[in-house]
Design a protein around this motif. Structure first.
Motif, PDB file in Angstrom:
ATOM      1  N   VAL A  10       0.837  -1.202   0.000  1.00 54.45           N
ATOM      2  CA  VAL A  10       0.000   0.000   0.000  1.00 54.45           C
ATOM      3  C   VAL A  10       0.869   1.248   0.000  1.00 54.45           C
ATOM      4  CG1 VAL A  10      -1.661   1.326   1.371  1.00 54.45           C
ATOM      5  CG2 VAL A  10      -1.992  -1.123   1.048  1.00 54.45           C
ATOM      6  N   ARG A  11       1.934   1.238   0.800  1.00 48.62           N
ATOM      7  CA  ARG A  11       2.843   2.392   0.860  1.00 48.62           C
ATOM      8  C   ARG A  11       3.510   2.634  -0.492  1.00 48.62           C
ATOM      9  NH1 ARG A  11       7.958   2.434   1.105  1.00 48.62           N
ATOM     10  NH2 ARG A  11       8.145   0.296   1.832  1.00 48.62           N
ATOM     11  N   ILE A  12       4.017   1.576  -1.095  1.00 46.30           N
ATOM     12  CA  ILE A  12       4.696   1.692  -2.390  1.00 46.30           C
ATOM     13  C   ILE A  12       3.710   2.129  -3.466  1.00 46.30           C
ATOM     14  CG2 ILE A  12       5.903   0.412  -4.195  1.00 46.30           C
ATOM     15  CD1 ILE A  12       7.110  -1.314  -1.878  1.00 46.30           C
ATOM     16  N   GLN A  13       2.498   1.585  -3.428  1.00 39.29           N
ATOM     17  CA  GLN A  13       1.479   1.960  -4.393  1.00 39.29           C
ATOM     18  C   GLN A  13       1.202   3.465  -4.322  1.00 39.29           C
ATOM     19  OE1 GLN A  13      -2.428   0.246  -3.717  1.00 39.29           O
ATOM     20  NE2 GLN A  13      -2.710   0.002  -5.920  1.00 39.29           N
ATOM     21  N   GLY A  14       1.118   3.995  -3.116  1.00 38.25           N
ATOM     22  CA  GLY A  14       0.919   5.439  -2.942  1.00 38.25           C
ATOM     23  C   GLY A  14       2.087   6.233  -3.503  1.00 38.25           C
TER      24      GLY A  14
ATOM     25  N   LYS B 164       1.963   8.946  -6.615  1.00 38.62           N
ATOM     26  CA  LYS B 164       2.480  10.310  -6.487  1.00 38.62           C
ATOM     27  C   LYS B 164       3.533  10.586  -7.555  1.00 38.62           C
ATOM     28  CE  LYS B 164       1.824  10.670  -1.513  1.00 38.62           C
ATOM     29  NZ  LYS B 164       2.525  10.652  -0.216  1.00 38.62           N
ATOM     30  N   ALA B 165       4.446   9.633  -7.725  1.00 38.49           N
ATOM     31  CA  ALA B 165       5.511   9.803  -8.709  1.00 38.49           C
ATOM     32  C   ALA B 165       4.940   9.936 -10.119  1.00 38.49           C
ATOM     33  CB  ALA B 165       6.490   8.627  -8.643  1.00 38.49           C
ATOM     34  N   THR B 166       3.913   9.150 -10.406  1.00 38.16           N
ATOM     35  CA  THR B 166       3.277   9.212 -11.721  1.00 38.16           C
ATOM     36  C   THR B 166       2.682  10.596 -11.971  1.00 38.16           C
ATOM     37  OG1 THR B 166       2.757   6.854 -11.653  1.00 38.16           O
ATOM     38  CG2 THR B 166       1.482   8.179 -13.174  1.00 38.16           C
ATOM     39  N   SER B 167       2.083  11.167 -10.948  1.00 37.80           N
ATOM     40  CA  SER B 167       1.470  12.489 -11.119  1.00 37.80           C
ATOM     41  C   SER B 167       2.509  13.573 -11.405  1.00 37.80           C
ATOM     42  CB  SER B 167       0.624  12.856  -9.903  1.00 37.80           C
ATOM     43  OG  SER B 167       1.436  13.103  -8.784  1.00 37.80           O
ATOM     44  N   PHE B 168       3.736  13.332 -10.997  1.00 33.68           N
ATOM     45  CA  PHE B 168       4.815  14.292 -11.256  1.00 33.68           C
ATOM     46  C   PHE B 168       5.671  13.907 -12.461  1.00 33.68           C
ATOM     47  CE2 PHE B 168       4.044  15.072  -6.689  1.00 33.68           C
ATOM     48  CZ  PHE B 168       3.798  16.424  -6.753  1.00 33.68           C
ATOM     49  N   GLY B 169       5.306  12.830 -13.115  1.00 33.11           N
ATOM     50  CA  GLY B 169       6.037  12.394 -14.300  1.00 33.11           C
ATOM     51  C   GLY B 169       7.372  11.748 -13.991  1.00 33.11           C
ATOM     52  N   VAL B 170       7.519  11.234 -12.789  1.00 31.20           N
ATOM     53  CA  VAL B 170       8.773  10.596 -12.375  1.00 31.20           C
ATOM     54  C   VAL B 170       8.735   9.112 -12.755  1.00 31.20           C
ATOM     55  CG1 VAL B 170      10.211  10.033 -10.371  1.00 31.20           C
ATOM     56  CG2 VAL B 170       9.006  12.216 -10.462  1.00 31.20           C
ATOM     57  N   ASN B 171       9.891   8.546 -13.054  1.00 26.17           N
ATOM     58  CA  ASN B 171      10.000   7.134 -13.406  1.00 26.17           C
ATOM     59  C   ASN B 171       9.550   6.281 -12.225  1.00 26.17           C
ATOM     60  OD1 ASN B 171      10.759   4.554 -14.138  1.00 26.17           O
ATOM     61  ND2 ASN B 171      12.795   5.136 -14.835  1.00 26.17           N
ATOM     62  N   THR B 172       8.651   5.343 -12.496  1.00 24.75           N
ATOM     63  CA  THR B 172       8.089   4.508 -11.426  1.00 24.75           C
ATOM     64  C   THR B 172       8.474   3.039 -11.553  1.00 24.75           C
ATOM     65  OG1 THR B 172       6.066   4.195 -12.697  1.00 24.75           O
ATOM     66  CG2 THR B 172       6.094   6.036 -11.144  1.00 24.75           C
ATOM     67  N   SER B 173       9.408   2.726 -12.430  1.00 25.37           N
ATOM     68  CA  SER B 173       9.718   1.320 -12.696  1.00 25.37           C
ATOM     69  C   SER B 173      10.235   0.580 -11.459  1.00 25.37           C
ATOM     70  CB  SER B 173      10.718   1.189 -13.846  1.00 25.37           C
ATOM     71  OG  SER B 173      11.935   1.820 -13.523  1.00 25.37           O
ATOM     72  N   THR B 174      11.006   1.240 -10.623  1.00 21.48           N
ATOM     73  CA  THR B 174      11.528   0.586  -9.422  1.00 21.48           C
ATOM     74  C   THR B 174      10.393   0.223  -8.469  1.00 21.48           C
ATOM     75  OG1 THR B 174      13.596   1.822  -9.605  1.00 21.48           O
ATOM     76  CG2 THR B 174      13.126   0.819  -7.481  1.00 21.48           C
TER      77      THR B 174
ATOM     78  N   LYS C 205       9.031  -3.567  -7.424  1.00 18.39           N
ATOM     79  CA  LYS C 205       8.905  -3.997  -6.030  1.00 18.39           C
ATOM     80  C   LYS C 205       7.492  -4.508  -5.747  1.00 18.39           C
ATOM     81  CE  LYS C 205      10.324  -4.597  -1.858  1.00 18.39           C
ATOM     82  NZ  LYS C 205      11.131  -5.761  -1.550  1.00 18.39           N
ATOM     83  N   MET C 206       6.485  -3.855  -6.318  1.00 17.21           N
ATOM     84  CA  MET C 206       5.105  -4.296  -6.142  1.00 17.21           C
ATOM     85  C   MET C 206       4.900  -5.700  -6.723  1.00 17.21           C
ATOM     86  SD  MET C 206       3.102  -0.707  -6.840  1.00 17.21           S
ATOM     87  CE  MET C 206       1.464  -1.411  -6.854  1.00 17.21           C
ATOM     88  N   VAL C 207       5.492  -5.963  -7.867  1.00 15.15           N
ATOM     89  CA  VAL C 207       5.395  -7.289  -8.478  1.00 15.15           C
ATOM     90  C   VAL C 207       6.070  -8.327  -7.587  1.00 15.15           C
ATOM     91  CG1 VAL C 207       6.141  -8.693 -10.444  1.00 15.15           C
ATOM     92  CG2 VAL C 207       5.167  -6.428 -10.840  1.00 15.15           C
TER      93      VAL C 207
END
Length: 59
Positions: free
Chosen positions: A18-22, A26-36, A40-42
């Motif tokens: 849940v923490r990582i998903q949040g 947030k990162a997506t809304s700022f256009g930041v790379n979210t692959s890491t 981790k979620m996977v």
């Protein structure tokens, strides 16, 4: 591994997920790379599957 240990690890993993998903949202809304975070979620999802299988074997 006991049922109680499995359940405790699952609770911890759910909290982390849940923490990582949040963080990813947030990162997506700022256009930041979210692959890491997504990777981790996977990993957490895979571990949860393993623990669910162990839990099924115990019960």
């Amino acid at each position: 591994m006991t049922k109680k240990q499995i359940e405790a690890e699952m609770a911890e993993l759910k909290s982390d997920y849940v923490r990582i998903q949040g963080d990813v949202e947030k990162a997506t809304s700022f256009g930041v790379n979210t692959s890491t975070g997504e990777k981790k979620m996977v990993e957490i999802e895979e571990r949860m599957k393993e623990l669910n299988q162990k839990l099924d074997e115990i019960e």
